[in-house]
Design an enzyme around this catalytic site. Structure first.
Site, PDB file in Angstrom:
ATOM      1  N   LYS A  49       0.842  -1.188   0.000  1.00 21.56           N
ATOM      2  CA  LYS A  49       0.000   0.000   0.000  1.00 21.56           C
ATOM      3  C   LYS A  49       0.884   1.247   0.000  1.00 21.56           C
ATOM      4  O   LYS A  49       1.797   1.370   0.830  1.00 21.56           O
ATOM      5  CB  LYS A  49      -0.919   0.008   1.222  1.00 21.56           C
ATOM      6  CG  LYS A  49      -1.984  -1.080   1.196  1.00 21.56           C
ATOM      7  CD  LYS A  49      -3.037  -0.814   0.136  1.00 21.56           C
ATOM      8  CE  LYS A  49      -4.215  -1.770   0.255  1.00 21.56           C
ATOM      9  NZ  LYS A  49      -5.250  -1.504  -0.765  1.00 21.56           N
ATOM     10  N   ASP A  75      -0.346  -0.373  -4.649  1.00 21.23           N
ATOM     11  CA  ASP A  75      -1.703   0.170  -4.665  1.00 21.23           C
ATOM     12  C   ASP A  75      -1.682   1.529  -3.988  1.00 21.23           C
ATOM     13  O   ASP A  75      -1.476   1.631  -2.779  1.00 21.23           O
ATOM     14  CB  ASP A  75      -2.651  -0.773  -3.922  1.00 21.23           C
ATOM     15  CG  ASP A  75      -4.104  -0.329  -4.003  1.00 21.23           C
ATOM     16  OD1 ASP A  75      -4.375   0.728  -4.608  1.00 21.23           O
ATOM     17  OD2 ASP A  75      -4.967  -1.041  -3.453  1.00 21.23           O
ATOM     18  N   GLU A 128      -2.243  -0.273  -8.756  1.00 22.29           N
ATOM     19  CA  GLU A 128      -3.680  -0.050  -8.657  1.00 22.29           C
ATOM     20  C   GLU A 128      -3.984   1.426  -8.374  1.00 22.29           C
ATOM     21  O   GLU A 128      -3.321   2.051  -7.542  1.00 22.29           O
ATOM     22  CB  GLU A 128      -4.281  -0.904  -7.537  1.00 22.29           C
ATOM     23  CG  GLU A 128      -4.266  -2.399  -7.790  1.00 22.29           C
ATOM     24  CD  GLU A 128      -4.922  -3.159  -6.653  1.00 22.29           C
ATOM     25  OE1 GLU A 128      -5.999  -2.720  -6.173  1.00 22.29           O
ATOM     26  OE2 GLU A 128      -4.358  -4.185  -6.223  1.00 22.29           O
ATOM     27  N   LYS A 139     -14.274  -6.063  -7.848  1.00 20.90           N
ATOM     28  CA  LYS A 139     -14.726  -6.374  -6.487  1.00 20.90           C
ATOM     29  C   LYS A 139     -16.248  -6.398  -6.507  1.00 20.90           C
ATOM     30  O   LYS A 139     -16.884  -5.461  -7.006  1.00 20.90           O
ATOM     31  CB  LYS A 139     -14.216  -5.335  -5.481  1.00 20.90           C
ATOM     32  CG  LYS A 139     -12.701  -5.342  -5.306  1.00 20.90           C
ATOM     33  CD  LYS A 139     -12.259  -4.253  -4.341  1.00 20.90           C
ATOM     34  CE  LYS A 139     -10.739  -4.249  -4.189  1.00 20.90           C
ATOM     35  NZ  LYS A 139     -10.266  -3.108  -3.373  1.00 20.90           N
TER      36      LYS A 139
END
Length: 371
Positions: free
Chosen positions: A166, A194, A220, A269
């Site tokens: 992250k 991401d 991402e 998702k």
């Protein structure tokens, strides 16, 4: 031919499980999974389970909103045929705009029922085959560099095939974070990043170019999801493939991103798409456009993860899997479902439907609404 079924009862539960340790992204820090379970009971003796993990910064829903909106859906769906999934989805959409998390929980339960009625595991009901190895990555929270390095080394030691990191909290610092992690773990394990919308456009381009030397598989959602018109510029100037996540919710979003040539991958998702029904349309669009996919998660338990794993088997172009958050739970409330094997490998059940449930004793301890 299968006989029609009728929904006679729906139970909605609040499922809250503390995480083993805080999970931090550029959007905030989570200390617990605050989810909603849906249990749909039919007159034919078939019961379906669904789950959602709402996340306020992304889809504007919380456990409380899902619990209330779910009651509207339960009342409207009572007496309806759960095998007519399209009509059930349309009914929920006609009741309220958005609210894709709680819609996905109902959608999941409907597909569970339909696959059980057909006597097929969900992946087969979706037209898929259990013919590929599903391996999840594992995620490093964004934060102090030394802590992130320690987390990455621990993930590597456990044998996961890829490390997801992250980022999105200051591009220059993010480069230092990845540099330190790559130095620690060596060159052989893939890194995925991401930013969770954390960078500005020019910052994203500069950061991605600086990160190119560290063998990053993909990035991402580098910029704010509302700024999707600038995503093509980022993609064109990035040496790292771009994966649309928050900006790719519905099949309408996917179609727009394809027209803009804005990304290299989609991250699907179910909590963004509203469930399997719409996500299947995203897959069709992606396949036609040659866009490969990842299936990801929020903070669902193994129940939701089981549905996601079944779903991944519907297309050979779904090639990345981000199913690690259930492993962060301090307690596992699910009976059956996927198993997490060594080195991040996931085994999908072959029982009819999802093959995952929550036992009555556990359900009895949760706050619930019964329609």
């Amino acid at each position: 031919m299968n006989q029609p079924l009728t929904i006679i009862r729906t139970e909605i539960y609040k499922l809250s499980v503390p995480l083993k340790q805080p999970f931090t992204t550029s959007l905030g820090t989570d200390h617990a999974a605050n989810n909603v379970l849906v249990k749909i009971i039919t007159d034919g003796g078939i019961t379906g389970f669904g789950e959602c993990s709402p996340y306020m910064p992304i889809n504007g829903e919380s456990q409380d909103t899902c619990f209330i909106v779910g009651q509207y859906f339960a009342k409207a769906l009572k007496g309806k045929n759960p095998l007519d999934i399209a009509t059930c989805i349309q009914l929920m959409d006609s009741i309220i705009y958005g609210n894709t998390s709680i819609k996905s929980a109902f959608d999941m339960a409907l597909y569970d029922i339909a696959a059980q009625q057909a006597g097929m595991p969900l992946y087969a009901f979706l037209g898929g085959n259990n013919n590929k190895t599903i391996t999840t990555d594992y995620t490093v929270s964004v934060g102090d560099i030394d802590t992130m390095v320690a987390e990455a080394l621990n993930i590597q030691a456990q044998g996961y095939p890829a490390i997801k990191v992250k980022l999105g909290k200051n591009g220059k610092t993010d480069v230092e974070r990845i540099k330190a992690i790559r130095t620690a773990v060596g060159d052989n394990i893939p890194l995925r990043i991401d930013a969770n919308q954390g960078w500005q456009v020019d910052e994203a381009i500069e950061t991605l170019q600086a990160l190119s030397v560290y063998n990053i598989q993909h990035c991402e959602e580098p910029i704010a999801k509302w700024n999707y018109l600038s995503l093509p510029k980022v993609k064109q100037n990035s040496p790292i493939p771009i994966m649309a996540d928050e900006s790719c919710g519905s099949h309408h979003d996917a179609e727009r991103l394809i027209q803009l040539q804005a990304c290299d991958y989609f991250n699907i998702k179910l909590c963004k798409s509203g469930g399997i029904y719409d996500a299947l349309q995203i897959v069709k669009l992606a396949e036609a456009a040659g866009i490969h996919m990842q299936v990801g998660a929020m903070l669902e338990s193994r129940l939701g993860m089981t549905a996601f794993a079944h779903f991944t088997l519907c297309s050979p172009m779904i090639e990345h899997y981000d199913f690690d958050t259930a492993l962060m739970f301090s307690d596992d409330p699910i009976t059956g479902g996927i198993t997490y094997d060594s080195n991040g490998v996931i085994t999908v059940p072959d029982a009819p439907g999802l093959g995952a449930t929550v036992d009555e004793e556990r359900l009895g301890k949760m706050e619930k609404s019964v329609i």
